[in-house]
Design a protein around this motif. Sequence first.
Motif, PDB file in Angstrom:
ATOM      1  N   MET A   1     -11.731 -36.770  74.908  1.00 33.43           N
ATOM      2  CA  MET A   1     -10.867 -37.134  76.022  1.00 33.43           C
ATOM      3  C   MET A   1      -9.509 -36.463  75.861  1.00 33.43           C
ATOM      4  N   ASN A   2      -8.863 -36.246  76.956  1.00 31.19           N
ATOM      5  CA  ASN A   2      -7.545 -35.630  76.961  1.00 31.19           C
ATOM      6  C   ASN A   2      -6.475 -36.664  76.657  1.00 31.19           C
ATOM      7  N   ALA A   3      -5.229 -36.275  76.752  1.00 26.74           N
ATOM      8  CA  ALA A   3      -4.097 -37.172  76.485  1.00 26.74           C
ATOM      9  C   ALA A   3      -4.131 -38.364  77.440  1.00 26.74           C
ATOM     10  N   SER A   4      -3.699 -39.505  76.941  1.00 32.40           N
ATOM     11  CA  SER A   4      -3.710 -40.717  77.760  1.00 32.40           C
ATOM     12  C   SER A   4      -2.575 -40.687  78.777  1.00 32.40           C
ATOM     13  N   PRO A   5      -2.739 -41.437  79.873  1.00 25.96           N
ATOM     14  CA  PRO A   5      -1.672 -41.499  80.883  1.00 25.96           C
ATOM     15  C   PRO A   5      -0.492 -42.309  80.357  1.00 25.96           C
ATOM     16  N   ASP A   6       0.628 -42.201  81.018  1.00 24.56           N
ATOM     17  CA  ASP A   6       1.813 -43.000  80.683  1.00 24.56           C
ATOM     18  C   ASP A   6       1.513 -44.450  81.025  1.00 24.56           C
ATOM     19  N   THR A   7       1.493 -45.327  80.033  1.00 22.02           N
ATOM     20  CA  THR A   7       1.141 -46.731  80.245  1.00 22.02           C
ATOM     21  C   THR A   7       2.358 -47.648  80.231  1.00 22.02           C
ATOM     22  N   ALA A   8       3.549 -47.086  80.325  1.00 23.00           N
ATOM     23  CA  ALA A   8       4.753 -47.919  80.395  1.00 23.00           C
ATOM     24  C   ALA A   8       4.669 -48.819  81.621  1.00 23.00           C
ATOM     25  N   GLY A   9       4.902 -50.082  81.449  1.00 20.80           N
ATOM     26  CA  GLY A   9       4.868 -51.015  82.562  1.00 20.80           C
ATOM     27  C   GLY A   9       3.513 -51.677  82.771  1.00 20.80           C
ATOM     28  N   TRP A  10       2.499 -51.284  82.019  1.00 22.15           N
ATOM     29  CA  TRP A  10       1.195 -51.924  82.139  1.00 22.15           C
ATOM     30  C   TRP A  10       1.228 -53.243  81.369  1.00 22.15           C
ATOM     31  N   ARG A  11       0.381 -54.202  81.788  1.00 24.29           N
ATOM     32  CA  ARG A  11       0.311 -55.489  81.110  1.00 24.29           C
ATOM     33  C   ARG A  11      -1.091 -56.053  81.248  1.00 24.29           C
ATOM     34  N   PHE A  12      -1.596 -56.687  80.202  1.00 25.79           N
ATOM     35  CA  PHE A  12      -2.902 -57.335  80.229  1.00 25.79           C
ATOM     36  C   PHE A  12      -2.760 -58.599  81.065  1.00 25.79           C
ATOM     37  N   LEU A  13      -3.466 -58.680  82.214  1.00 21.90           N
ATOM     38  CA  LEU A  13      -3.302 -59.781  83.155  1.00 21.90           C
ATOM     39  C   LEU A  13      -4.264 -60.931  82.911  1.00 21.90           C
ATOM     40  N   HIS A  14      -5.572 -60.623  82.910  1.00 26.54           N
ATOM     41  CA  HIS A  14      -6.552 -61.695  82.757  1.00 26.54           C
ATOM     42  C   HIS A  14      -7.881 -61.154  82.283  1.00 26.54           C
ATOM     43  N   THR A  15      -8.728 -62.064  81.855  1.00 25.58           N
ATOM     44  CA  THR A  15     -10.123 -61.746  81.623  1.00 25.58           C
ATOM     45  C   THR A  15     -10.933 -62.660  82.528  1.00 25.58           C
ATOM     46  N   MET A  16     -12.086 -62.196  82.995  1.00 24.56           N
ATOM     47  CA  MET A  16     -12.873 -62.950  83.970  1.00 24.56           C
ATOM     48  C   MET A  16     -14.214 -63.331  83.374  1.00 24.56           C
ATOM     49  N   ILE A  17     -14.615 -64.583  83.604  1.00 25.83           N
ATOM     50  CA  ILE A  17     -15.951 -65.029  83.251  1.00 25.83           C
ATOM     51  C   ILE A  17     -16.571 -65.704  84.469  1.00 25.83           C
ATOM     52  N   ARG A  18     -17.879 -65.555  84.603  1.00 26.59           N
ATOM     53  CA  ARG A  18     -18.606 -66.202  85.699  1.00 26.59           C
ATOM     54  C   ARG A  18     -19.081 -67.563  85.219  1.00 26.59           C
ATOM     55  N   VAL A  19     -18.924 -68.567  86.053  1.00 25.40           N
ATOM     56  CA  VAL A  19     -19.283 -69.929  85.684  1.00 25.40           C
ATOM     57  C   VAL A  19     -20.252 -70.514  86.697  1.00 25.40           C
ATOM     58  N   GLY A  20     -21.115 -71.422  86.230  1.00 27.06           N
ATOM     59  CA  GLY A  20     -22.119 -72.033  87.090  1.00 27.06           C
ATOM     60  C   GLY A  20     -21.645 -73.284  87.809  1.00 27.06           C
TER      61      GLY A  20
END
Length: 135
Positions: A1-20
């Motif tokens: 893979m090539n160089a990564s994009p500029d990730t300044a300002g990114w933030r981990f928001l959520h993780t999703m799970i499916r529920v019954g």
Amino acid sequence: MNASPDTAGWRFLHTMIRVGNLDRSIAFYTNLLGMRLLRRQDYPEGRFTLAFVGYGVESEQTVVELTYNWDTPSYELGGGFGHLALGVPDIYAACEALSQAGAKIVRPPGPMKHGNTVIAFVEDPDGYRVELIQA
């Protein structure tokens, strides 16, 4: 893979799970784990409900998205995981940079189905999906 994009300002928001059973899941996360129900929205056209739970407001904390598909009473363990989500300041530039770096964009930027939040999905090397959400 090539160089990564500029990730300044990114933030981990959520993780999703499916529920019954959404009410049962909300009770577990709130009553047993001490999280708060932050928001809940029905999407009748898509026959699903999203509920977000966490220890703090979404603008400051990573949270859990509980997805309840009205016609699916249960999932096999492992089939319920949905995706990781990252907030990005410019989703179009992020997808362009990721694509040029060799990442696979499996859903280009655009409004979510049954809503207007702008999202995109990128696939990691093992096939796990990461949702990008326009901040």
